[in-house]
Design a protein around this motif. Structure first.
Motif, PDB file in Angstrom:
ATOM      1  N   ASP A 262       0.832  -1.216   0.074  1.00 52.24           N
ATOM      2  CA  ASP A 262      -0.040   0.018  -0.025  1.00 52.24           C
ATOM      3  C   ASP A 262       0.669   1.375  -0.047  1.00 52.24           C
ATOM      4  O   ASP A 262       0.356   2.436  -0.372  1.00 52.24           O
ATOM      5  CB  ASP A 262      -1.000  -0.073   1.327  1.00 52.24           C
ATOM      6  CG  ASP A 262      -0.338   0.102   2.530  1.00 52.24           C
ATOM      7  OD1 ASP A 262       1.006  -0.284   2.525  1.00 52.24           O
ATOM      8  OD2 ASP A 262      -1.226   0.259   3.511  1.00 52.24           O
ATOM      9  N   ASP A 263       2.183   1.294   0.562  1.00 57.46           N
ATOM     10  CA  ASP A 263       3.048   2.480   0.312  1.00 57.46           C
ATOM     11  C   ASP A 263       3.571   2.769  -0.735  1.00 57.46           C
ATOM     12  O   ASP A 263       4.277   3.661  -0.947  1.00 57.46           O
ATOM     13  CB  ASP A 263       4.094   2.669   1.632  1.00 57.46           C
ATOM     14  CG  ASP A 263       4.883   1.175   1.413  1.00 57.46           C
ATOM     15  OD1 ASP A 263       4.639   0.457   0.748  1.00 57.46           O
ATOM     16  OD2 ASP A 263       5.917   1.276   2.349  1.00 57.46           O
ATOM     17  N   GLY A 268       3.650   5.662  -7.890  1.00 54.71           N
ATOM     18  CA  GLY A 268       4.034   4.905  -9.370  1.00 54.71           C
ATOM     19  C   GLY A 268       3.207   3.717  -9.901  1.00 54.71           C
ATOM     20  O   GLY A 268       3.211   3.339 -10.923  1.00 54.71           O
ATOM     21  N   ILE A 269       2.754   2.790  -8.648  1.00 52.65           N
ATOM     22  CA  ILE A 269       2.106   1.587  -9.180  1.00 52.65           C
ATOM     23  C   ILE A 269       0.491   1.918  -9.467  1.00 52.65           C
ATOM     24  O   ILE A 269       0.034   3.122  -8.863  1.00 52.65           O
ATOM     25  CB  ILE A 269       2.016   0.688  -7.848  1.00 52.65           C
ATOM     26  CG1 ILE A 269       1.225   0.808  -6.804  1.00 52.65           C
ATOM     27  CG2 ILE A 269       3.463   0.381  -7.600  1.00 52.65           C
ATOM     28  CD1 ILE A 269       1.125  -0.090  -5.647  1.00 52.65           C
ATOM     29  N   LEU A 274      -3.760  -4.434  -1.767  1.00 55.12           N
ATOM     30  CA  LEU A 274      -2.634  -4.304  -1.463  1.00 55.12           C
ATOM     31  C   LEU A 274      -2.333  -4.951  -0.103  1.00 55.12           C
ATOM     32  O   LEU A 274      -3.333  -4.921   1.014  1.00 55.12           O
ATOM     33  CB  LEU A 274      -2.263  -2.884  -1.390  1.00 55.12           C
ATOM     34  CG  LEU A 274      -2.556  -2.346  -3.035  1.00 55.12           C
ATOM     35  CD1 LEU A 274      -2.423  -0.526  -2.714  1.00 55.12           C
ATOM     36  CD2 LEU A 274      -1.619  -2.824  -3.868  1.00 55.12           C
ATOM     37  N   ILE A 275      -1.107  -5.116   0.267  1.00 53.66           N
ATOM     38  CA  ILE A 275      -0.807  -5.306   1.626  1.00 53.66           C
ATOM     39  C   ILE A 275      -0.721  -4.034   2.503  1.00 53.66           C
ATOM     40  O   ILE A 275       0.002  -3.317   2.229  1.00 53.66           O
ATOM     41  CB  ILE A 275       0.563  -6.028   1.698  1.00 53.66           C
ATOM     42  CG1 ILE A 275       0.798  -7.411   0.977  1.00 53.66           C
ATOM     43  CG2 ILE A 275       1.207  -6.308   3.229  1.00 53.66           C
ATOM     44  CD1 ILE A 275       2.241  -7.973   0.711  1.00 53.66           C
ATOM     45  N   ILE A 304      -3.662 -10.245   8.771  1.00 52.15           N
ATOM     46  CA  ILE A 304      -4.054  -9.140   8.250  1.00 52.15           C
ATOM     47  C   ILE A 304      -4.475  -9.104   6.932  1.00 52.15           C
ATOM     48  O   ILE A 304      -3.498  -9.312   6.064  1.00 52.15           O
ATOM     49  CB  ILE A 304      -2.826  -7.952   8.446  1.00 52.15           C
ATOM     50  CG1 ILE A 304      -2.334  -8.029   9.941  1.00 52.15           C
ATOM     51  CG2 ILE A 304      -3.547  -6.447   8.478  1.00 52.15           C
ATOM     52  CD1 ILE A 304      -3.306  -7.856  10.913  1.00 52.15           C
ATOM     53  N   PRO A 305      -5.765  -9.050   6.638  1.00 54.06           N
ATOM     54  CA  PRO A 305      -6.076  -9.206   5.339  1.00 54.06           C
ATOM     55  C   PRO A 305      -5.823  -8.035   4.411  1.00 54.06           C
ATOM     56  O   PRO A 305      -5.355  -6.985   4.953  1.00 54.06           O
ATOM     57  CB  PRO A 305      -7.797  -9.158   5.335  1.00 54.06           C
ATOM     58  CG  PRO A 305      -8.085  -8.366   6.552  1.00 54.06           C
ATOM     59  CD  PRO A 305      -6.868  -8.980   7.468  1.00 54.06           C
ATOM     60  N   LEU A 306      -5.715  -8.191   3.019  1.00 53.77           N
ATOM     61  CA  LEU A 306      -5.217  -7.314   1.960  1.00 53.77           C
ATOM     62  C   LEU A 306      -6.451  -6.239   2.091  1.00 53.77           C
ATOM     63  O   LEU A 306      -7.466  -6.290   2.710  1.00 53.77           O
ATOM     64  CB  LEU A 306      -5.436  -7.957   0.720  1.00 53.77           C
ATOM     65  CG  LEU A 306      -4.143  -8.947   0.300  1.00 53.77           C
ATOM     66  CD1 LEU A 306      -4.301  -9.261  -1.024  1.00 53.77           C
ATOM     67  CD2 LEU A 306      -2.799  -8.533   0.942  1.00 53.77           C
ATOM     68  N   SER A 307      -5.969  -5.141   1.611  1.00 52.64           N
ATOM     69  CA  SER A 307      -6.947  -3.896   1.329  1.00 52.64           C
ATOM     70  C   SER A 307      -8.088  -4.043   0.485  1.00 52.64           C
ATOM     71  O   SER A 307      -8.123  -5.061  -0.613  1.00 52.64           O
ATOM     72  CB  SER A 307      -6.333  -2.465   1.165  1.00 52.64           C
ATOM     73  OG  SER A 307      -5.578  -2.862  -0.524  1.00 52.64           O
TER      74      SER A 307
END
Length: 362
Positions: A262-263, A268-269, A274-275, A304-307
């Motif tokens: 996520d950061d 650019g992505i 996201l993690i 912790i699940p993904l976003s």
């Protein structure tokens, strides 16, 4: 001669591979919580530094008394790790032999493997927290009392989401560095992806130095995408601190760039599920408090699940990706406000003034 060489090796490791934070005088008092953080590479390596910094900040918020954070950098980049780890475990024992830390935290697979294999010779019985992706810990054995905070991530699911957005993709460049751990990660990704997507050509960048990588990314043609995973150092040992390479990869690439963290969003992505590194860091701090206060007997696993699928509006526009192609319920960030959002109150004021004038004139 042998003693001299051993002394030089210890000195080199102490000055380059082992980084301890400065601890003020009050850190020697009994009421100061001593936390040892073991970094797989160094404290500036993405994505670990985001997770680590969040953990330190959140844990300090939970305690009114001061916390002394110390960091141990493995610098797990090249060969000879076994010999270096022997020396580093001795350095740890010398540093903490008389005053063990209250908690040990290992971030990333190399740091976790190091501590699990070395904690008994150094000092046993210290509460321990491990943080990594769940697939990296599939065959790792923990002890009763250990705590593990993992994020669920699957290369198959990540690439599957990408293929759903860009179904014509036939070539994916997997950007991964050249260290031993990164090479293992590349091999794991290859074995996981190639049987499921036989029509896609997966190209890995472990063998490239940075100059060759920039050139390769600029040569990619339509139907290709870049997937940035982890790039700590190249084959020449050149390191990329923080996300300094992310900007260069995006500017050099002639095709869309994706990534799992996520950061990376806003750097650019394109985006995706996201993690959530910040959330993992927060959960590590909560787990640390639980471990220090309750001392659980069983291994405590927290996943912790993904976003929610989240995307960068600017990257969608740059590559002509329509929002209709995104997964249902996706969140789009960094979209510039529209005319109404920017000037809505002034438009209402102008309409009110106009209406008042019309009434007065009538």
């Amino acid at each position: 001669m042998r003693l001299t060489l051993q002394y030089l090796c210890c000195l080199a490791i102490a000055t380059s591979g082992l980084v301890f934070s400065c601890v003020p005088a009050w850190a020697q008092e009994d009421d100061v919580l001593q936390i040892l953080i073991i970094n797989s590479y160094d404290e500036s390596t993405p994505p670990y530094f985001t997770l680590k910094n969040t953990f330190m900040l959140e844990l300090q918020k939970q305690y009114t008394s001061p916390i002394a954070f110390r960091q141990f950098d493995l610098e797990a980049r090249s060969g000879g790790e076994l010999d270096r780890n022997d020396l580093k475990s001795r350095l740890l024992q010398n540093e903490y032999g008389s005053t063990p830390p209250d908690l040990v935290v290992s971030i990333g697979p190399p740091a976790i493997a190091f501590w699990l294999s070395r904690r008994d010779p150094v000092f046993s019985g210290i509460p321990f927290i491990a943080a990594a992706a769940d697939f990296a810990l599939a065959n790792v054995e923990f002890r009763r009392g250990d705590a593990v905070v993992v994020t669920h991530y699957s290369f198959q699911e990540g690439i599957g989401e990408l293929m759903g957005i860009l179904p014509d993709t036939s070539h994916i460049v997997m950007v991964i560095g050249a260290s031993k751990d990164e090479a293992s990660l590349a091999n794991f990704a290859r074995q996981a992806l190639e049987p499921i997507y036989p029509h896609v050509n997966f190209e890995f960048t472990n063998h490239l130095n940075l100059t060759a990588l920039w050139e390769r990314l600029g040569q990619l043609r339509p139907g290709s995408v870049v997937y940035y995973i982890l790039y700590d150092s190249d084959v020449d040992g050149v390191q990329l601190n923080h996300y300094s390479g992310m900007y260069r990869i995006r500017s050099s690439s002639s095709v869309p760039v994706f990534g799992p963290y996520d950061d990376q969003l806003g750097q650019g992505i394109v985006g995706g599920s996201l993690i959530r590194l910040t959330q993992v860091g927060i959960e590590m701090a909560v787990t640390a408090q639980e471990v220090l206060q309750e001392r659980p007997t069983d291994v405590a696993w927290k996943v912790i699940p993904l976003s929610t699928p989240t995307f960068d509006w600017q990257q969608l526009q740059a590559w002509g990706i329509a929002p209709s192609r995104l997964p249902t319920g996706s969140v789009i960030r960094f979209k510039p406000p529209g005319l109404w959002e920017q000037h809505g109150k002034w438009i209402l004021l102008a309409l009110f003034v106009f209406a008042v004038q019309v009434v007065l004139i009538t």
